[in-house]
Design a protein around this motif. Sequence first.
Motif, PDB file in Angstrom:
ATOM      1  N   MET A  49      34.723  34.703  36.751  1.00  0.00           N
ATOM      2  CA  MET A  49      35.725  34.357  37.769  1.00  0.00           C
ATOM      3  C   MET A  49      36.555  35.570  38.176  1.00  0.00           C
ATOM      4  O   MET A  49      36.856  35.766  39.349  1.00  0.00           O
ATOM      5  CB  MET A  49      36.655  33.258  37.243  1.00  0.00           C
ATOM      6  CG  MET A  49      36.003  31.909  37.068  1.00  0.00           C
ATOM      7  SD  MET A  49      35.494  31.208  38.641  1.00  0.00           S
ATOM      8  CE  MET A  49      33.739  31.360  38.531  1.00  0.00           C
ATOM      9  N   THR A  50      36.916  36.413  37.216  1.00  0.00           N
ATOM     10  CA  THR A  50      37.712  37.599  37.552  1.00  0.00           C
ATOM     11  C   THR A  50      36.912  38.577  38.379  1.00  0.00           C
ATOM     12  O   THR A  50      37.449  39.192  39.291  1.00  0.00           O
ATOM     13  CB  THR A  50      38.165  38.336  36.279  1.00  0.00           C
ATOM     14  OG1 THR A  50      38.043  37.545  35.145  1.00  0.00           O
ATOM     15  CG2 THR A  50      39.563  38.810  36.385  1.00  0.00           C
ATOM     16  N   THR A  51      35.647  38.719  38.060  1.00  0.00           N
ATOM     17  CA  THR A  51      34.807  39.619  38.835  1.00  0.00           C
ATOM     18  C   THR A  51      34.651  39.120  40.260  1.00  0.00           C
ATOM     19  O   THR A  51      34.724  39.906  41.208  1.00  0.00           O
ATOM     20  CB  THR A  51      33.425  39.758  38.173  1.00  0.00           C
ATOM     21  OG1 THR A  51      33.597  40.175  36.828  1.00  0.00           O
ATOM     22  CG2 THR A  51      32.573  40.758  38.899  1.00  0.00           C
ATOM     23  N   LEU A  52      34.472  37.819  40.428  1.00  0.00           N
ATOM     24  CA  LEU A  52      34.381  37.267  41.783  1.00  0.00           C
ATOM     25  C   LEU A  52      35.674  37.462  42.560  1.00  0.00           C
ATOM     26  O   LEU A  52      35.657  37.705  43.766  1.00  0.00           O
ATOM     27  CB  LEU A  52      34.036  35.783  41.730  1.00  0.00           C
ATOM     28  CG  LEU A  52      32.565  35.455  41.547  1.00  0.00           C
ATOM     29  CD1 LEU A  52      32.374  33.961  41.425  1.00  0.00           C
ATOM     30  CD2 LEU A  52      31.744  35.992  42.675  1.00  0.00           C
ATOM     31  N   GLU A  60      24.696  37.623  47.190  1.00  0.00           N
ATOM     32  CA  GLU A  60      24.048  36.320  47.369  1.00  0.00           C
ATOM     33  C   GLU A  60      23.825  35.593  46.046  1.00  0.00           C
ATOM     34  O   GLU A  60      23.558  34.396  46.030  1.00  0.00           O
ATOM     35  CB  GLU A  60      22.718  36.477  48.109  1.00  0.00           C
ATOM     36  CG  GLU A  60      21.658  37.269  47.366  1.00  0.00           C
ATOM     37  CD  GLU A  60      21.776  38.781  47.556  1.00  0.00           C
ATOM     38  OE1 GLU A  60      21.043  39.492  46.863  1.00  0.00           O
ATOM     39  OE2 GLU A  60      22.578  39.245  48.365  1.00  0.00           O
ATOM     40  N   LEU A  61      23.940  36.302  44.933  1.00  0.00           N
ATOM     41  CA  LEU A  61      23.749  35.675  43.629  1.00  0.00           C
ATOM     42  C   LEU A  61      25.039  35.107  43.025  1.00  0.00           C
ATOM     43  O   LEU A  61      24.999  34.513  41.949  1.00  0.00           O
ATOM     44  CB  LEU A  61      23.145  36.684  42.652  1.00  0.00           C
ATOM     45  CG  LEU A  61      21.743  37.166  42.965  1.00  0.00           C
ATOM     46  CD1 LEU A  61      21.315  38.244  41.982  1.00  0.00           C
ATOM     47  CD2 LEU A  61      20.762  36.012  42.943  1.00  0.00           C
ATOM     48  N   ALA A  62      26.157  35.275  43.687  1.00  0.00           N
ATOM     49  CA  ALA A  62      27.441  34.848  43.130  1.00  0.00           C
ATOM     50  C   ALA A  62      27.502  33.344  42.842  1.00  0.00           C
ATOM     51  O   ALA A  62      27.912  32.958  41.736  1.00  0.00           O
ATOM     52  CB  ALA A  62      28.579  35.269  44.056  1.00  0.00           C
ATOM     53  N   THR A  65      25.328  32.582  39.853  1.00  0.00           N
ATOM     54  CA  THR A  65      25.873  33.136  38.618  1.00  0.00           C
ATOM     55  C   THR A  65      26.977  32.245  38.065  1.00  0.00           C
ATOM     56  O   THR A  65      27.041  32.000  36.858  1.00  0.00           O
ATOM     57  CB  THR A  65      26.407  34.559  38.872  1.00  0.00           C
ATOM     58  OG1 THR A  65      25.378  35.350  39.450  1.00  0.00           O
ATOM     59  CG2 THR A  65      26.876  35.199  37.591  1.00  0.00           C
ATOM     60  N   VAL A  66      27.831  31.738  38.939  1.00  0.00           N
ATOM     61  CA  VAL A  66      28.897  30.840  38.493  1.00  0.00           C
ATOM     62  C   VAL A  66      28.303  29.551  37.940  1.00  0.00           C
ATOM     63  O   VAL A  66      28.724  29.055  36.884  1.00  0.00           O
ATOM     64  CB  VAL A  66      29.883  30.546  39.646  1.00  0.00           C
ATOM     65  CG1 VAL A  66      30.883  29.481  39.248  1.00  0.00           C
ATOM     66  CG2 VAL A  66      30.602  31.812  40.062  1.00  0.00           C
ATOM     67  N   LEU A  67      27.315  29.008  38.620  1.00  0.00           N
ATOM     68  CA  LEU A  67      26.662  27.789  38.150  1.00  0.00           C
ATOM     69  C   LEU A  67      25.989  28.008  36.794  1.00  0.00           C
ATOM     70  O   LEU A  67      26.118  27.179  35.888  1.00  0.00           O
ATOM     71  CB  LEU A  67      25.640  27.308  39.181  1.00  0.00           C
ATOM     72  CG  LEU A  67      24.911  26.014  38.847  1.00  0.00           C
ATOM     73  CD1 LEU A  67      25.904  24.854  38.781  1.00  0.00           C
ATOM     74  CD2 LEU A  67      23.836  25.742  39.862  1.00  0.00           C
ATOM     75  N   CYS A  68      25.304  29.118  36.634  1.00  0.00           N
ATOM     76  CA  CYS A  68      24.668  29.418  35.347  1.00  0.00           C
ATOM     77  C   CYS A  68      25.705  29.629  34.251  1.00  0.00           C
ATOM     78  O   CYS A  68      25.494  29.208  33.111  1.00  0.00           O
ATOM     79  CB  CYS A  68      23.800  30.664  35.470  1.00  0.00           C
ATOM     80  SG  CYS A  68      22.275  30.369  36.353  1.00  0.00           S
ATOM     81  N   VAL A 122      25.611  41.805  34.673  1.00  0.00           N
ATOM     82  CA  VAL A 122      24.345  42.184  35.316  1.00  0.00           C
ATOM     83  C   VAL A 122      24.301  41.751  36.767  1.00  0.00           C
ATOM     84  O   VAL A 122      23.952  42.539  37.651  1.00  0.00           O
ATOM     85  CB  VAL A 122      23.149  41.580  34.526  1.00  0.00           C
ATOM     86  CG1 VAL A 122      21.857  41.771  35.273  1.00  0.00           C
ATOM     87  CG2 VAL A 122      23.079  42.177  33.144  1.00  0.00           C
ATOM     88  N   PHE A 123      24.653  40.503  37.047  1.00  0.00           N
ATOM     89  CA  PHE A 123      24.441  39.977  38.396  1.00  0.00           C
ATOM     90  C   PHE A 123      25.620  40.193  39.342  1.00  0.00           C
ATOM     91  O   PHE A 123      25.439  40.194  40.549  1.00  0.00           O
ATOM     92  CB  PHE A 123      24.117  38.488  38.328  1.00  0.00           C
ATOM     93  CG  PHE A 123      22.809  38.218  37.673  1.00  0.00           C
ATOM     94  CD1 PHE A 123      21.627  38.631  38.265  1.00  0.00           C
ATOM     95  CD2 PHE A 123      22.736  37.547  36.467  1.00  0.00           C
ATOM     96  CE1 PHE A 123      20.401  38.392  37.661  1.00  0.00           C
ATOM     97  CE2 PHE A 123      21.520  37.306  35.859  1.00  0.00           C
ATOM     98  CZ  PHE A 123      20.345  37.743  36.464  1.00  0.00           C
ATOM     99  N   LEU A 124      26.824  40.327  38.806  1.00  0.00           N
ATOM    100  CA  LEU A 124      27.976  40.534  39.687  1.00  0.00           C
ATOM    101  C   LEU A 124      28.525  41.950  39.622  1.00  0.00           C
ATOM    102  O   LEU A 124      29.391  42.315  40.403  1.00  0.00           O
ATOM    103  CB  LEU A 124      29.094  39.532  39.341  1.00  0.00           C
ATOM    104  CG  LEU A 124      28.749  38.058  39.560  1.00  0.00           C
ATOM    105  CD1 LEU A 124      29.909  37.188  39.130  1.00  0.00           C
ATOM    106  CD2 LEU A 124      28.386  37.800  41.005  1.00  0.00           C
ATOM    107  N   GLY A 125      28.065  42.727  38.677  1.00  0.00           N
ATOM    108  CA  GLY A 125      28.507  44.109  38.567  1.00  0.00           C
ATOM    109  C   GLY A 125      29.854  44.274  37.887  1.00  0.00           C
ATOM    110  O   GLY A 125      30.591  45.209  38.188  1.00  0.00           O
ATOM    111  N   ALA A 126      30.203  43.391  36.978  1.00  0.00           N
ATOM    112  CA  ALA A 126      31.466  43.528  36.245  1.00  0.00           C
ATOM    113  C   ALA A 126      31.373  44.770  35.381  1.00  0.00           C
ATOM    114  O   ALA A 126      30.364  45.046  34.759  1.00  0.00           O
ATOM    115  CB  ALA A 126      31.721  42.296  35.380  1.00  0.00           C
TER     116      ALA A 126
END
Length: 128
Positions: A49-52, A60-62, A65-68, A122-126
Amino acid sequence: MEVAVSLIGIVVFLVLKKTVFQVDKGKALISSVLELPVDVNLVGFMLCMTTLATLDEPNELAPHTVLCSVLVMNISVLLWKYSCTLITESGVGVQFPRPILISFISLINFALAVAAIALPTVFLGASM
């Protein structure tokens, strides 16, 4: 740097939660130790959530990623609850009727905790 400092703060809180705030014995102590991967999953969800919130434009993977992240957290809670039902307490002490199953569930829950931290990284780049 801010993410690393906040993760250190969360880890310190979790250690205090397990040692100072609660004086558990027996089954409650074992259940609280088995709860640690669930807490790490919650940290992974908060990291997601903080990364978003800090991204200028989510990729497009956001949403996936949250759902997973939510799915991994729910599976972790269910595994923790099931492993707590496998522990019995008698007058003598805590008993583990199926220790191999409890160990296997704990190992899976630990892997889910690592995955919960890896998902936003990995997917959001945190960045840590």
